[in-house]
Write a protein that holds these residues in place. Structure first.
Motif, PDB file in Angstrom:
ATOM      1  N   ALA A  81       0.831  -1.207   0.000  1.00  0.00           N
ATOM      2  CA  ALA A  81       0.000   0.000   0.000  1.00  0.00           C
ATOM      3  C   ALA A  81       0.867   1.258   0.000  1.00  0.00           C
ATOM      4  CB  ALA A  81      -0.925  -0.018   1.210  1.00  0.00           C
ATOM      5  N   ALA A  82       1.923   1.237   0.810  1.00  0.00           N
ATOM      6  CA  ALA A  82       2.805   2.403   0.899  1.00  0.00           C
ATOM      7  C   ALA A  82       3.527   2.625  -0.430  1.00  0.00           C
ATOM      8  CB  ALA A  82       3.817   2.196   2.029  1.00  0.00           C
ATOM      9  N   ALA A  83       3.977   1.538  -1.047  1.00  0.00           N
ATOM     10  CA  ALA A  83       4.709   1.655  -2.314  1.00  0.00           C
ATOM     11  C   ALA A  83       3.792   2.161  -3.434  1.00  0.00           C
ATOM     12  CB  ALA A  83       5.318   0.307  -2.681  1.00  0.00           C
ATOM     13  N   ILE A  84       2.541   1.720  -3.422  1.00  0.00           N
ATOM     14  CA  ILE A  84       1.595   2.199  -4.442  1.00  0.00           C
ATOM     15  C   ILE A  84       1.444   3.714  -4.346  1.00  0.00           C
ATOM     16  CG2 ILE A  84      -0.872   2.230  -5.043  1.00  0.00           C
ATOM     17  CD1 ILE A  84      -0.877  -0.804  -4.549  1.00  0.00           C
ATOM     18  N   ASP A  85       1.337   4.198  -3.107  1.00  0.00           N
ATOM     19  CA  ASP A  85       1.216   5.656  -2.900  1.00  0.00           C
ATOM     20  C   ASP A  85       2.426   6.390  -3.468  1.00  0.00           C
ATOM     21  OD1 ASP A  85      -1.190   5.364  -1.720  1.00  0.00           O
ATOM     22  OD2 ASP A  85      -0.456   5.502   0.355  1.00  0.00           O
ATOM     23  N   VAL A  86       3.585   5.819  -3.187  1.00  0.00           N
ATOM     24  CA  VAL A  86       4.822   6.474  -3.636  1.00  0.00           C
ATOM     25  C   VAL A  86       4.931   6.440  -5.162  1.00  0.00           C
ATOM     26  CG1 VAL A  86       7.351   6.409  -3.506  1.00  0.00           C
ATOM     27  CG2 VAL A  86       5.991   6.028  -1.445  1.00  0.00           C
ATOM     28  N   LEU A  87       4.578   5.297  -5.726  1.00  0.00           N
ATOM     29  CA  LEU A  87       4.694   5.132  -7.189  1.00  0.00           C
ATOM     30  C   LEU A  87       3.838   6.152  -7.949  1.00  0.00           C
ATOM     31  CD1 LEU A  87       4.768   1.243  -7.455  1.00  0.00           C
ATOM     32  CD2 LEU A  87       6.462   2.790  -8.466  1.00  0.00           C
ATOM     33  N   ARG A  88       2.804   6.661  -7.295  1.00  0.00           N
ATOM     34  CA  ARG A  88       1.921   7.622  -7.959  1.00  0.00           C
ATOM     35  C   ARG A  88       2.471   9.052  -7.891  1.00  0.00           C
ATOM     36  NH1 ARG A  88      -3.285   5.199  -5.077  1.00  0.00           N
ATOM     37  NH2 ARG A  88      -3.759   3.514  -6.533  1.00  0.00           N
ATOM     38  N   LEU A  89       3.499   9.243  -7.100  1.00  0.00           N
ATOM     39  CA  LEU A  89       3.989  10.609  -6.891  1.00  0.00           C
ATOM     40  C   LEU A  89       4.799  11.115  -8.100  1.00  0.00           C
ATOM     41  CD1 LEU A  89       4.955  10.379  -3.126  1.00  0.00           C
ATOM     42  CD2 LEU A  89       2.928  11.436  -4.129  1.00  0.00           C
ATOM     43  N   GLU A  90       4.867  12.433  -8.160  1.00  0.00           N
ATOM     44  CA  GLU A  90       5.466  13.040  -9.359  1.00  0.00           C
ATOM     45  C   GLU A  90       6.952  12.767  -9.491  1.00  0.00           C
ATOM     46  OE1 GLU A  90       4.418  17.106  -9.078  1.00  0.00           O
ATOM     47  OE2 GLU A  90       2.407  16.795  -9.894  1.00  0.00           O
ATOM     48  N   TYR A  91       7.651  12.715  -8.349  1.00  0.00           N
ATOM     49  CA  TYR A  91       9.099  12.521  -8.466  1.00  0.00           C
ATOM     50  C   TYR A  91       9.440  11.144  -9.031  1.00  0.00           C
ATOM     51  CZ  TYR A  91       8.882  10.250  -3.826  1.00  0.00           C
ATOM     52  OH  TYR A  91       8.601   9.448  -2.773  1.00  0.00           O
ATOM     53  N   VAL A  92       8.542  10.169  -8.869  1.00  0.00           N
ATOM     54  CA  VAL A  92       8.783   8.844  -9.469  1.00  0.00           C
ATOM     55  C   VAL A  92       8.603   8.950 -10.986  1.00  0.00           C
ATOM     56  CG1 VAL A  92       8.008   6.447  -9.590  1.00  0.00           C
ATOM     57  CG2 VAL A  92       8.116   7.628  -7.384  1.00  0.00           C
ATOM     58  N   ALA A  93       7.545   9.684 -11.385  1.00  0.00           N
ATOM     59  CA  ALA A  93       7.314   9.884 -12.826  1.00  0.00           C
ATOM     60  C   ALA A  93       8.503  10.644 -13.432  1.00  0.00           C
ATOM     61  CB  ALA A  93       6.019  10.656 -13.026  1.00  0.00           C
ATOM     62  N   HIS A  94       9.012  11.614 -12.644  1.00  0.00           N
ATOM     63  CA  HIS A  94      10.149  12.406 -13.101  1.00  0.00           C
ATOM     64  C   HIS A  94      11.390  11.525 -13.271  1.00  0.00           C
ATOM     65  CE1 HIS A  94      12.720  15.879 -13.552  1.00  0.00           C
ATOM     66  NE2 HIS A  94      13.518  15.374 -12.636  1.00  0.00           N
ATOM     67  N   ALA A  95      11.593  10.655 -12.304  1.00  0.00           N
ATOM     68  CA  ALA A  95      12.754   9.750 -12.373  1.00  0.00           C
ATOM     69  C   ALA A  95      12.663   8.860 -13.596  1.00  0.00           C
ATOM     70  CB  ALA A  95      12.822   8.907 -11.102  1.00  0.00           C
ATOM     71  N   ARG A  96      11.455   8.368 -13.812  1.00  0.00           N
ATOM     72  CA  ARG A  96      11.282   7.507 -14.993  1.00  0.00           C
ATOM     73  C   ARG A  96      11.505   8.315 -16.286  1.00  0.00           C
ATOM     74  NH1 ARG A  96       5.988   4.416 -12.632  1.00  0.00           N
ATOM     75  NH2 ARG A  96       7.060   2.518 -11.961  1.00  0.00           N
ATOM     76  N   ALA A  97      10.972   9.561 -16.291  1.00  0.00           N
ATOM     77  CA  ALA A  97      11.110  10.400 -17.484  1.00  0.00           C
ATOM     78  C   ALA A  97      12.572  10.722 -17.764  1.00  0.00           C
ATOM     79  CB  ALA A  97      10.303  11.683 -17.291  1.00  0.00           C
ATOM     80  N   LYS A  98      13.368  10.731 -16.674  1.00  0.00           N
ATOM     81  CA  LYS A  98      14.798  10.986 -16.839  1.00  0.00           C
ATOM     82  C   LYS A  98      15.486   9.825 -17.534  1.00  0.00           C
ATOM     83  CE  LYS A  98      16.537  11.735 -12.792  1.00  0.00           C
ATOM     84  NZ  LYS A  98      17.296  12.153 -11.600  1.00  0.00           N
ATOM     85  N   GLY A  99      14.794   8.714 -17.590  1.00  0.00           N
ATOM     86  CA  GLY A  99      15.361   7.530 -18.238  1.00  0.00           C
ATOM     87  C   GLY A  99      16.027   6.571 -17.290  1.00  0.00           C
ATOM     88  N   LEU A 100      15.766   6.748 -15.982  1.00  0.00           N
ATOM     89  CA  LEU A 100      16.357   5.798 -15.016  1.00  0.00           C
ATOM     90  C   LEU A 100      15.741   4.423 -15.212  1.00  0.00           C
ATOM     91  CD1 LEU A 100      16.498   7.748 -11.623  1.00  0.00           C
ATOM     92  CD2 LEU A 100      18.390   7.156 -13.127  1.00  0.00           C
ATOM     93  N   ARG A 101      16.587   3.415 -14.946  1.00  0.00           N
ATOM     94  CA  ARG A 101      16.062   2.065 -15.056  1.00  0.00           C
ATOM     95  C   ARG A 101      15.061   1.824 -13.929  1.00  0.00           C
ATOM     96  NH1 ARG A 101      21.156  -1.503 -14.852  1.00  0.00           N
ATOM     97  NH2 ARG A 101      21.802   0.313 -13.671  1.00  0.00           N
ATOM     98  N   GLU A 102      14.094   0.912 -14.161  1.00  0.00           N
ATOM     99  CA  GLU A 102      13.047   0.640 -13.171  1.00  0.00           C
ATOM    100  C   GLU A 102      13.640   0.155 -11.843  1.00  0.00           C
ATOM    101  OE1 GLU A 102      10.123   2.353 -14.182  1.00  0.00           O
ATOM    102  OE2 GLU A 102       9.341   0.771 -12.893  1.00  0.00           O
ATOM    103  N   SER A 103      14.672  -0.696 -11.942  1.00  0.00           N
ATOM    104  CA  SER A 103      15.265  -1.223 -10.699  1.00  0.00           C
ATOM    105  C   SER A 103      15.843  -0.082  -9.867  1.00  0.00           C
ATOM    106  CB  SER A 103      16.349  -2.251 -11.026  1.00  0.00           C
ATOM    107  OG  SER A 103      17.335  -1.642 -11.831  1.00  0.00           O
ATOM    108  N   ARG A 104      16.433   0.879 -10.554  1.00  0.00           N
ATOM    109  CA  ARG A 104      17.021   2.027  -9.850  1.00  0.00           C
ATOM    110  C   ARG A 104      15.918   2.924  -9.269  1.00  0.00           C
ATOM    111  NH1 ARG A 104      22.015   4.170  -9.347  1.00  0.00           N
ATOM    112  NH2 ARG A 104      22.185   6.442  -9.248  1.00  0.00           N
ATOM    113  N   VAL A 105      14.851   3.083 -10.023  1.00  0.00           N
ATOM    114  CA  VAL A 105      13.713   3.885  -9.533  1.00  0.00           C
ATOM    115  C   VAL A 105      13.172   3.263  -8.250  1.00  0.00           C
ATOM    116  CG1 VAL A 105      11.336   4.616 -10.032  1.00  0.00           C
ATOM    117  CG2 VAL A 105      13.068   4.709 -11.828  1.00  0.00           C
ATOM    118  N   LEU A 106      13.036   1.968  -8.310  1.00  0.00           N
ATOM    119  CA  LEU A 106      12.476   1.279  -7.131  1.00  0.00           C
ATOM    120  C   LEU A 106      13.423   1.387  -5.950  1.00  0.00           C
ATOM    121  CD1 LEU A 106      10.939  -2.026  -8.577  1.00  0.00           C
ATOM    122  CD2 LEU A 106       9.741  -0.064  -7.644  1.00  0.00           C
ATOM    123  N   ARG A 107      14.708   1.098  -6.207  1.00  0.00           N
ATOM    124  CA  ARG A 107      15.690   1.065  -5.129  1.00  0.00           C
ATOM    125  C   ARG A 107      15.941   2.435  -4.531  1.00  0.00           C
ATOM    126  NH1 ARG A 107      19.264  -1.649  -8.024  1.00  0.00           N
ATOM    127  NH2 ARG A 107      20.693   0.098  -8.177  1.00  0.00           N
TER     128      ARG A 107
END
Lengths: 314, 519
Positions: free
Chosen positions: A202-228
């Motif tokens: 539940a906590a991770a779902i909340d975080v995954l919806r946040l903008e900085y996660v979208a930003h990290a992904r948009a930067k081209g970071l790998r998913e494993s790095r985004v998660l970690r």
């Protein structure tokens, strides 16, 4: 930080007094007389009255409470009416057993559940998510006594890998001690994995919806790095709160597990005390458990800033 | 089922009957389960049934209960009773040694007895011997080094029965070093075949063989007779959960299960490698009826309840053929239980209905208090509820925890209870347990002055025939008044691995691990 901790400790004193008063009064309201339990169906009225007087139970509840509190402040929680042992050393010795199992189980459960919950959130609404959530729900739903007995019968009786009953402390023989606690720890771990996985998800779902996660992904970071780097640390803080609550809860005793596996822990002491109407033991244990809650929650709060820099002690 | 039962008992008998002649004490441990830790080590002090089981391996009194529940000599070689029936003179056995190496003398007996009679000791059986009960011990004197005289204020037929009780710690003879200089209890220095070893609170208590134990001659006989400590150590392991205890036995983590609950006994009797023993104890399972209750004070309603029950069926259904119905408070294994005390009116629903109509019963609900700690008493209550309903009696079950039920029993605060009494090994004590004035002793179930007078008489007469006649009269009165419906004497279930030899169940229900060895 130190001042904050001290303030919290001082503020906990009224809580502890209230808890002790409530437990004291509730125990007196519960039907059942410790003296009658001791004398059994042969209780002679005069003998029972004499024993009650000797135990101070013939005084008013308020006088009894006042005297008990006075002694408690001086570190004397009274003596067990069941076996005449002083309550505080008794509770401390039993707490060591409970704490060993609880810390081991919660630590293992956290190590397994937090990544599992994060993966489930990351793969939300996929087969992997469904499998993890189903597994966690199943573990949550299994009664601990049933799971414990199954483990006991399978690993202890059928396979003969571990002893079925008993307890050896680590100070006596570390290897034997590990053998004796492996099943209770495993049982508790499985149950706590269920709870923590759902919370972590539940906590991770909340975080995954946040903008900085979208930003990290948009930067081209790998998913494993985004998660970690971005999801796991931020999702851990709310899970930590739950771990604190779980720890406080379990350190107060895991009576069912302790009973099934014949462990001399705090929970069994408390339950036996309730059945025997051993007032000093019940009162002492409850005060002890309330203190554990206060201390564990304080420690969790103090640890919070390390995991979530947005939160400060001030 | 009966065949299985027969096989179990037969095997049990064979098991117990194997000759001990070839056995010699060995350096091994026998591990037995206890469902809770012992409460203390002071005889007749803070104790429970588990405490008694353990301490009876350590302590011995002047007299002890035999297998047939009569009283025989233990540390006494013999005794005699004065003509006026007030003075018991005990001749002590020679060469009995305490656990500290000292030889037992009359002085130790006098010291032990005077300590018990001192109210400061808080000996639980003091009320029976200080005048509050039937008689009072007025003096305990050493006649010579091997003879002790105990004088009562008046004759008592139950004096020996009282001092032999396990809950009284068998009025064990102790060495004075058992207490400190300040008079505080230290540890039991007794004369039993084992002595206290390591006690891990809440976990286990270990007893170690006393190599200088002076055994009586002859066969094992209850708490007396010949005792051989074959095992070097006895370890009583605390296992509160019955399923875990069963798993421990099957998994070879313990050798003997004491006090096996009915549900586990049913399972264990079919398990290979395990032998289940059982015998009726002197404890009583019964329905108590509050004779002061507005509804139940009418004896016709109580009689109707009794007539509505098929006790045989209840006993067979709830105990799976491992108990025998008994309508008398005198236990079935007592030598005082005769044929006349086995007679119970057959179930008669029509007669029950008639009695209810005569009494003007209009279907008022009657609440029966039950508990789940003793599952068989709960099961019996459920069966009785259904049977009584056929006769028109409306019974509601109220499930309580044991402590609450015992408290309500002590205060007489109930309409009905499904209850379990602990063992009394003397018939007068069995009747004394239930008969008495409710005004001053609310726990008493049967408030009938004529019965109380008979009970008192039964405690004084020393002639067996006369005493038996009094018991017959008491049973007749009891059957008329119906203050309770007695179902059966609960069995003691004892289970052991096949390698354990010499184990025997007996009516007292206390497990004995002397004369028990590992094959």
């Amino acid at each position: 930080m130190l001042r904050y901790a001290l303030n919290r400790l001082i503020l906990s004193v009224p809580t502890l007094i209230l808890v002790s008063a409530a437990v004291f009064l509730l125990m007196r309201l519960v039907p059942g007389d410790p003296v009658v339990l001791m004398l059994g169906d042969q209780a002679d009225p005069q003998q029972a009255a004499d024993m009650r007087a000797a135990m101070g139970l013939d005084r008013s509840v308020f006088v009894q409470y006042g005297l008990w509190l006075l002694h408690a402040v001086n570190g004397d929680l009274g003596r067990s009416t069941t076996n005449d042992l002083p309550v505080l050393p008794l509770a401390l010795s039993r707490f060591q057993v409970t704490a060993t199992i609880v810390f081991a189980a919660v630590a293992i459960a956290a190590v397994v559940a937090i990544p599992l919950g994060t993966v489930a959130a990351w793969r939300q609404n996929t087969k992997a998510d469904f499998a993890i959530v189903s597994g966690a729900t199943l573990l949550l739903s299994i009664p601990s006594f049933w799971l414990g007995l199954l483990m006991l019968l399978f690993f202890g009786l059928k396979l003969g890998w571990v002893p079925v009953v008993g307890y050896v402390s680590f100070s006596e023989d570390a290897f034997k001690a590990a053998l004796y606690i492996v099943l209770p720890v495993a049982t508790l771990t499985l149950i706590e994995i269920g709870i923590l996985t759902r919370m972590a998800r539940a906590a991770a779902i909340d975080v995954l919806r946040l903008e900085y996660v979208a930003h990290a992904r948009a930067k081209g970071l790998r998913e494993s790095r985004v998660l970690r780097r971005h999801v796991l640390p931020n999702a851990f803080a709310p899970t930590l709160t739950l771990i604190g609550i779980v720890l406080g809860n379990l350190l107060g005793g895991v009576a069912v597990i302790e009973t099934v596996f014949t462990l001399p822990g705090l929970g069994r002491l408390l339950v036996d005390g309730i059945y025997a109407r051993d007032y000093p033991v019940v009162q002492g244990c409850m005060l002890f458990i309330a203190t554990i809650y206060v201390v564990v929650n304080l420690l969790v709060d103090l640890a919070y800033p390390f995991f979530d820099p947005r939160v400060t002690a001030s | 089922m009966r065949a299985a039962l027969g096989r179990t008992v037969f095997l049990g008998c064979l098991w117990a009957a194997q000759p001990a002649l070839a056995q010699t004490p060995g350096d091994y441990t026998i591990r037995a389960s206890l469902n809770s830790d012992i409460r203390g080590t002071q005889p007749g002090g803070n104790r429970d049934a588990n405490t008694d089981v353990v301490m009876m391996h350590v302590l011995e009194g002047l007299v002890a209960y035999r297998e047939d529940t009569s009283v025989g000599p233990m540390l006494a070689e013999s005794w005699s009773l004065s003509e006026d029936g007030r003075t018991y003179t005990f001749k002590l056995r020679q060469g009995v040694t305490f656990h500290n190496g000292a030889t037992m003398t009359a002085a130790d007996v006098v010291w032990s007895w005077r300590r018990y009679l001192n109210p400061a000791t808080q000996w639980r059986c003091l009320p029976d011997l200080d005048g509050r009960g039937l008689s009072k011990v007025v003096s305990v004197e050493a006649v010579d080094a091997q003879t002790v005289a105990v004088t009562l204020d008046k004759p008592s037929a139950i004096f020996l029965s009282i001092i032999a009780r396990a809950d009284c710690g068998q009025t064990a003879i102790l060495h004075p070093d058992s207490v400190g200089a300040d008079g505080q209890w230290r540890e039991p220095i007794g004369t039993g075949p084992y002595r206290i070893g390591e006690w891990k609170r809440g976990q286990s208590i270990e007893l170690t063989r006393f190599d200088r134990y002076a055994s009586r001659q002859g066969e094992m006989d209850g708490f007396t007779g010949g005792k051989v400590a074959y095992a070097a150590r006895l370890r009583f392991v605390v296992i509160p959960d019955a399923s875990a205890a069963r798993a421990a036995l099957l998994g070879n983590s313990v050798d003997v299960l004491t006090d096996v609950p009915m549900a586990e006994a049913t399972d264990l009797r079919t398990r290979p490698g395990v032998t289940l023993l059982h015998t009726p104890t002197m404890g009583v399972t019964a329905f108590l009826l509050q004779t002061r209750d507005p509804v139940l004070r009418d004896p016709r309603i109580r009689q109707a309840f009794a007539l509505s029950l098929d006790v045989q069926q209840i006993v067979e259904g709830t105990m799976e053929g491992m108990a025998q119905q008994n309508p008398s408070i005198v236990p079935i294994r007592s030598r005082w239980h005769d044929e006349a005390q086995s007679q119970r009116p057959a179930r008669n629903v029509a007669a029950a209905r008639r009695l209810l109509a005569e009494a003007g019963y209009r279907g008022q609900p009657i609440r029966m208090q039950v508990n789940r700690r003793y599952a068989n008493t709960y099961d019996a209550a459920v069966a009785a509820q259904a049977m009584a309903e056929e006769a028109g009696l409306k019974i509601e079950l109220e499930v309580l925890d044991w402590a609450t039920q015992l408290d309500r029993y002590t205060r007489g605060d109930y309409q009905m209870q499904s209850f379990i009494y602990s063992a009394r090994l003397d018939p007068s004590l069995s009747y004394e347990m239930i008969a008495g004035p409710k005004e001053t002793q609310p726990r008493k179930v049967w408030d009938n002055p004529a019965a109380q007078a008979l009970v008192q008489r039964s405690m004084q007469v020393t002639d067996d025939a006369e005493r038996q006649a009094i018991l017959a009269e008491l049973f007749k009165l009891f059957s008329q008044d119906v203050p309770m419906v007695i179902l059966y004497n609960q069995p003691d279930f004892l289970a052991g691995r096949d390698a354990i030899q010499g184990l025997r169940a007996w009516p007292s229900g206390h497990t004995r691990l002397w004369n028990v060895w590992v094959r």
